[in-house]
Design a protein around this motif. Structure first.
Motif, short mmCIF file in Angstrom:
data_model
loop_
_atom_site.label_atom_id
_atom_site.label_comp_id
_atom_site.label_asym_id
_atom_site.label_seq_id
_atom_site.Cartn_x
_atom_site.Cartn_y
_atom_site.Cartn_z
N PRO A 177 1.89 -11.52 -10.43
CA PRO A 177 0.58 -12.41 -10.34
C PRO A 177 0.23 -12.97 -8.88
CG PRO A 177 2.32 -13.22 -12.24
CD PRO A 177 2.57 -12.06 -11.30
N SER A 178 -0.84 -13.14 -8.48
CA SER A 178 -1.41 -13.40 -7.08
C SER A 178 -2.66 -14.25 -7.18
CB SER A 178 -1.48 -12.12 -6.43
OG SER A 178 -2.58 -11.23 -6.80
N GLU A 179 -2.93 -14.65 -6.00
CA GLU A 179 -4.24 -15.49 -6.25
C GLU A 179 -4.87 -15.45 -4.63
OE1 GLU A 179 -3.31 -19.59 -6.42
OE2 GLU A 179 -1.79 -19.90 -4.80
N VAL A 180 -6.17 -15.67 -4.36
CA VAL A 180 -6.62 -15.70 -3.23
C VAL A 180 -6.62 -16.82 -2.66
CG1 VAL A 180 -9.04 -15.26 -2.21
CG2 VAL A 180 -8.46 -13.86 -4.24
N ARG A 181 -6.45 -16.81 -1.47
CA ARG A 181 -6.40 -17.91 -0.58
C ARG A 181 -7.27 -17.81 0.63
NH1 ARG A 181 0.08 -20.06 -0.41
NH2 ARG A 181 0.01 -20.51 -2.67
N GLU A 182 -7.36 -19.10 1.27
CA GLU A 182 -8.39 -19.19 2.61
C GLU A 182 -7.54 -19.14 3.75
OE1 GLU A 182 -12.02 -22.14 2.57
OE2 GLU A 182 -10.38 -22.97 3.38
N LEU A 183 -8.54 -18.38 4.85
CA LEU A 183 -7.69 -18.20 6.10
C LEU A 183 -8.88 -18.47 7.13
CD1 LEU A 183 -5.97 -16.75 7.96
CD2 LEU A 183 -6.97 -14.60 7.77
N GLU A 184 -8.45 -19.15 8.11
CA GLU A 184 -9.54 -19.16 9.42
C GLU A 184 -9.38 -17.81 10.04
OE1 GLU A 184 -9.89 -22.09 13.40
OE2 GLU A 184 -8.98 -22.83 11.40
N PHE A 185 -10.88 -17.30 10.15
CA PHE A 185 -11.03 -16.04 10.46
C PHE A 185 -12.14 -15.98 11.56
CE2 PHE A 185 -12.39 -11.59 10.51
CZ PHE A 185 -10.98 -10.76 10.51
N GLU A 186 -11.73 -15.73 12.93
CA GLU A 186 -12.55 -15.42 13.70
C GLU A 186 -13.58 -16.68 13.70
OE1 GLU A 186 -14.69 -11.87 13.28
OE2 GLU A 186 -12.97 -10.73 13.88
N GLY A 187 -13.13 -17.91 13.88
CA GLY A 187 -13.74 -19.07 13.78
C GLY A 187 -14.28 -19.67 12.50
N LYS A 188 -14.13 -18.95 11.63
CA LYS A 188 -14.67 -19.54 10.41
C LYS A 188 -13.73 -19.30 9.30
CE LYS A 188 -17.35 -15.31 9.19
NZ LYS A 188 -18.77 -14.62 8.93
N LYS A 189 -13.99 -20.05 8.03
CA LYS A 189 -13.09 -19.88 6.62
C LYS A 189 -13.65 -18.79 6.01
CE LYS A 189 -11.75 -24.74 6.99
NZ LYS A 189 -11.95 -26.06 6.30
N GLU A 190 -12.55 -18.04 5.66
CA GLU A 190 -12.73 -16.90 4.52
C GLU A 190 -11.46 -16.98 3.59
OE1 GLU A 190 -15.22 -13.36 7.54
OE2 GLU A 190 -13.16 -13.09 6.26
N ARG A 191 -11.99 -16.48 2.37
CA ARG A 191 -11.19 -16.11 1.19
C ARG A 191 -10.50 -14.83 1.27
NH1 ARG A 191 -10.43 -20.44 -1.55
NH2 ARG A 191 -9.48 -19.39 -3.27
N ASN A 192 -10.11 -14.26 2.14
CA ASN A 192 -9.63 -12.96 2.42
C ASN A 192 -8.23 -12.67 2.68
OD1 ASN A 192 -9.33 -14.49 4.79
ND2 ASN A 192 -9.39 -12.50 6.06
#
Length: 279
Positions: A177-192
């Motif tokens: 089991p896994s889930e998508v989490r948020e990351l601050e990527f290149e100055g903006k937030k992404e769910r990657n």
């Protein structure tokens, strides 16, 4: 308990393995609430079983692993088909035959045999060959519009977030089991970011070297080669969780914390490798 018989029919063919680039990983933001995806897609059916031998204690640490339970999976028929297909692909690629260990344990048993017989570079090249057989080029490039679009725009936010969602849906049977989490990527937030709660392969293999050489490194290379997207896989060997960060270049091997970890005390393959678990 009987002994698994794995017969080596012919040596695996291998190829060279390229070097890695290095980029300092950005800070992961804490996740707030459950993702919409986790509400729409039912999780893989799992239960836990208490264990008392603390077999996952690390050599250089005094503390036991963060969990004292072992996951028991109840794969449905579709997941069982995927597991059987991957197991047969691994056996065919290695020239091995595993008659005694079906299901997911069979995948790990053959992987352990590959780990014993091949060098780290050969192990990674072997997994790349397995992935190319399991997912042929036609499927990778042209099976659907999203995948074709992502090859044209591998560095887009859409591509990174799509892969994160796709991973949580399509590979529960392989990694748990896994889930998508948020990351601050290149100055903006992404769910990657994909957060794997407890990696099924690592828990079953109970070996740091099998994680790094048969999963982490070849997967990173496969994604870069076939989709043009960098991926950094960050395993946590204390609780067996893992972060898959789409769009982030992995560090060079000599700088990667995953290669500075000792293996587990009761690793069944401990005699095969050194404390660094990569030789």
């Amino acid at each position: 308990m009987g002994t698994t018989n794995i017969h080596l029919l012919s040596p695996a063919r291998v190829c060279s393995y390229p070097a890695r680039s290095h980029r300092k990983p950005p800070h992961l933001l804490p996740k707030h609430g459950r993702s919409i995806l986790s509400l729409l897609v039912p999780p893989t059916s799992v239960t836990t079983k208490d264990i008392s031998d603390h077999s996952l204690k690390l050599d250089t640490r005094n503390n036991d692993i963060a969990t004292s339970s072992r996951t028991v999976y109840h794969d449905n028929w579709l997941e069982s088909i995927a597991i059987d297909y991957l197991s047969k692909t691994i056996q065919e690629t290695a020239g091995m035959k595993n008659d005694d260990t079906p299901g997911y344990k069979g995948i790990v048993a053959v992987s352990a045999a590959v780990f014993r017989e091949l060098s780290p570079t050969e192990q990674r090249a072997f997994v790349l060959k397995v992935l190319e057989k399991a997912l042929p080029s036609f499927t990778l490039f042209m099976a659907s519009f999203p995948f074709f679009f992502m090859r044209l725009m591998p560095k887009s936010t859409f591509t990174r977030e799509f892969f994160a969602i796709f991973t949580t849906v399509a590979f529960r049977w392989l990694v748990g089991p896994s889930e998508v989490r948020e990351l601050e990527f290149e100055g903006k937030k992404e769910r990657n970011v994909v957060h794997i709660t407890k990696c099924r392969f690592l828990e079953e293999a109970n070996c740091v070297g099998m994680c790094t050489n048969l999963c982490k490194m070849p997967t990173q290379e496969f994604m870069k080669k076939n989709f043009g997207i960098p991926v950094n896989m960050v395993p946590n060997f204390d609780d067996m969780s893992c972060e898959i960060i789409y769009g982030q270049d992995p560090p060079a091997e000599e700088d990667d914390p995953a290669f500075k970890e000792p293996c587990y005390k009761l690793c069944s393959l401990k005699k095969r490798h050194s404390a660094s678990c990569i030789s």
